[in-house]
Design a protein around this motif. Structure first.
Motif, PDB file in Angstrom:
ATOM      1  N   ASN A  77      -3.602  -1.047   6.335  1.00 49.27           N
ATOM      2  CA  ASN A  77      -2.774  -1.307   5.158  1.00 49.27           C
ATOM      3  C   ASN A  77      -3.609  -1.487   3.898  1.00 49.27           C
ATOM      4  O   ASN A  77      -3.107  -1.342   2.795  1.00 49.27           O
ATOM      5  CB  ASN A  77      -1.899  -2.544   5.385  1.00 49.27           C
ATOM      6  CG  ASN A  77      -0.842  -2.277   6.428  1.00 49.27           C
ATOM      7  OD1 ASN A  77      -0.360  -1.162   6.551  1.00 49.27           O
ATOM      8  ND2 ASN A  77      -0.494  -3.309   7.189  1.00 49.27           N
ATOM      9  N   ASP A  78      -4.867  -1.855   4.079  1.00 50.39           N
ATOM     10  CA  ASP A  78      -5.736  -2.036   2.920  1.00 50.39           C
ATOM     11  C   ASP A  78      -6.376  -0.731   2.476  1.00 50.39           C
ATOM     12  O   ASP A  78      -6.989  -0.664   1.415  1.00 50.39           O
ATOM     13  CB  ASP A  78      -6.841  -3.043   3.242  1.00 50.39           C
ATOM     14  CG  ASP A  78      -6.268  -4.447   3.393  1.00 50.39           C
ATOM     15  OD1 ASP A  78      -5.189  -4.708   2.821  1.00 50.39           O
ATOM     16  OD2 ASP A  78      -6.888  -5.258   4.087  1.00 50.39           O
ATOM     17  N   GLU A  79      -6.229   0.309   3.265  1.00 48.11           N
ATOM     18  CA  GLU A  79      -6.841   1.590   2.932  1.00 48.11           C
ATOM     19  C   GLU A  79      -6.057   2.273   1.814  1.00 48.11           C
ATOM     20  O   GLU A  79      -4.828   2.334   1.846  1.00 48.11           O
ATOM     21  CB  GLU A  79      -6.854   2.488   4.165  1.00 48.11           C
ATOM     22  CG  GLU A  79      -7.451   3.837   3.923  1.00 48.11           C
ATOM     23  CD  GLU A  79      -7.372   4.714   5.157  1.00 48.11           C
ATOM     24  OE1 GLU A  79      -7.604   5.911   5.004  1.00 48.11           O
ATOM     25  OE2 GLU A  79      -7.066   4.213   6.237  1.00 48.11           O
ATOM     26  N   ASN A  80      -6.725   2.811   0.842  1.00 47.83           N
ATOM     27  CA  ASN A  80      -6.086   3.529  -0.256  1.00 47.83           C
ATOM     28  C   ASN A  80      -6.281   5.026  -0.003  1.00 47.83           C
ATOM     29  O   ASN A  80      -7.294   5.598  -0.401  1.00 47.83           O
ATOM     30  CB  ASN A  80      -6.666   3.116  -1.596  1.00 47.83           C
ATOM     31  CG  ASN A  80      -5.928   3.762  -2.750  1.00 47.83           C
ATOM     32  OD1 ASN A  80      -4.872   4.344  -2.566  1.00 47.83           O
ATOM     33  ND2 ASN A  80      -6.481   3.653  -3.932  1.00 47.83           N
ATOM     34  N   SER A  81      -5.329   5.645   0.667  1.00 52.04           N
ATOM     35  CA  SER A  81      -5.464   7.064   0.986  1.00 52.04           C
ATOM     36  C   SER A  81      -4.817   7.953  -0.075  1.00 52.04           C
ATOM     37  O   SER A  81      -4.974   9.159  -0.034  1.00 52.04           O
ATOM     38  CB  SER A  81      -4.858   7.365   2.353  1.00 52.04           C
ATOM     39  OG  SER A  81      -3.501   6.997   2.349  1.00 52.04           O
ATOM     40  N   ASN A  82      -4.080   7.373  -1.008  1.00 53.32           N
ATOM     41  CA  ASN A  82      -3.454   8.140  -2.077  1.00 53.32           C
ATOM     42  C   ASN A  82      -4.356   8.048  -3.308  1.00 53.32           C
ATOM     43  O   ASN A  82      -4.269   7.114  -4.089  1.00 53.32           O
ATOM     44  CB  ASN A  82      -2.056   7.604  -2.385  1.00 53.32           C
ATOM     45  CG  ASN A  82      -1.322   8.457  -3.384  1.00 53.32           C
ATOM     46  OD1 ASN A  82      -1.795   9.509  -3.795  1.00 53.32           O
ATOM     47  ND2 ASN A  82      -0.144   8.001  -3.783  1.00 53.32           N
ATOM     48  N   THR A  83      -5.194   9.036  -3.466  1.00 55.83           N
ATOM     49  CA  THR A  83      -6.119   9.011  -4.598  1.00 55.83           C
ATOM     50  C   THR A  83      -5.599   9.826  -5.776  1.00 55.83           C
ATOM     51  O   THR A  83      -6.280   9.940  -6.783  1.00 55.83           O
ATOM     52  CB  THR A  83      -7.491   9.547  -4.163  1.00 55.83           C
ATOM     53  OG1 THR A  83      -7.315  10.869  -3.646  1.00 55.83           O
ATOM     54  CG2 THR A  83      -8.109   8.661  -3.098  1.00 55.83           C
ATOM     55  N   SER A  84      -4.393  10.386  -5.645  1.00 56.05           N
ATOM     56  CA  SER A  84      -3.826  11.181  -6.733  1.00 56.05           C
ATOM     57  C   SER A  84      -3.050  10.289  -7.684  1.00 56.05           C
ATOM     58  O   SER A  84      -2.903   9.092  -7.475  1.00 56.05           O
ATOM     59  CB  SER A  84      -2.912  12.267  -6.170  1.00 56.05           C
ATOM     60  OG  SER A  84      -1.768  11.668  -5.602  1.00 56.05           O
TER      61      SER A  84
END
Length: 75
Positions: free
Chosen positions: A8-15
């Motif tokens: 949940n802490d991962e930021n996979s949306n870099t757009s």
């Protein structure tokens, strides 16, 4: 050693696009759900009324024609 990470802490949306949760919340707002349920109820009500008119009111079955009689040929 095991390395545990919280996904949940991962930021996979870099757009620059909106997060999926934001899009989903906007789509499934309370107003849209109420509108859809009212439409479904109206369709069920009016659909059943129109189908009730399709049945025939005559309870007697249609007469069945007698099978054709075969003639015997003289020899």
């Amino acid at each position: 050693m095991s390395h545990s990470s919280d996904f949940n802490d991962e930021n996979s949306n870099t757009s620059d696009n909106a997060h999926f949760a934001t899009v989903l919340d906007a789509r499934l707002s309370r107003r849209n759900i109420l509108r859809g349920s009212v439409g479904t109820a109206a369709t069920a009500l009016f659909g059943s009324i129109s189908l009730a008119a399709c049945g025939g009111g005559d309870d007697t079955p249609a007469p069945v024609p007698a099978p054709p009689r075969l003639q015997t040929l003289a020899r």
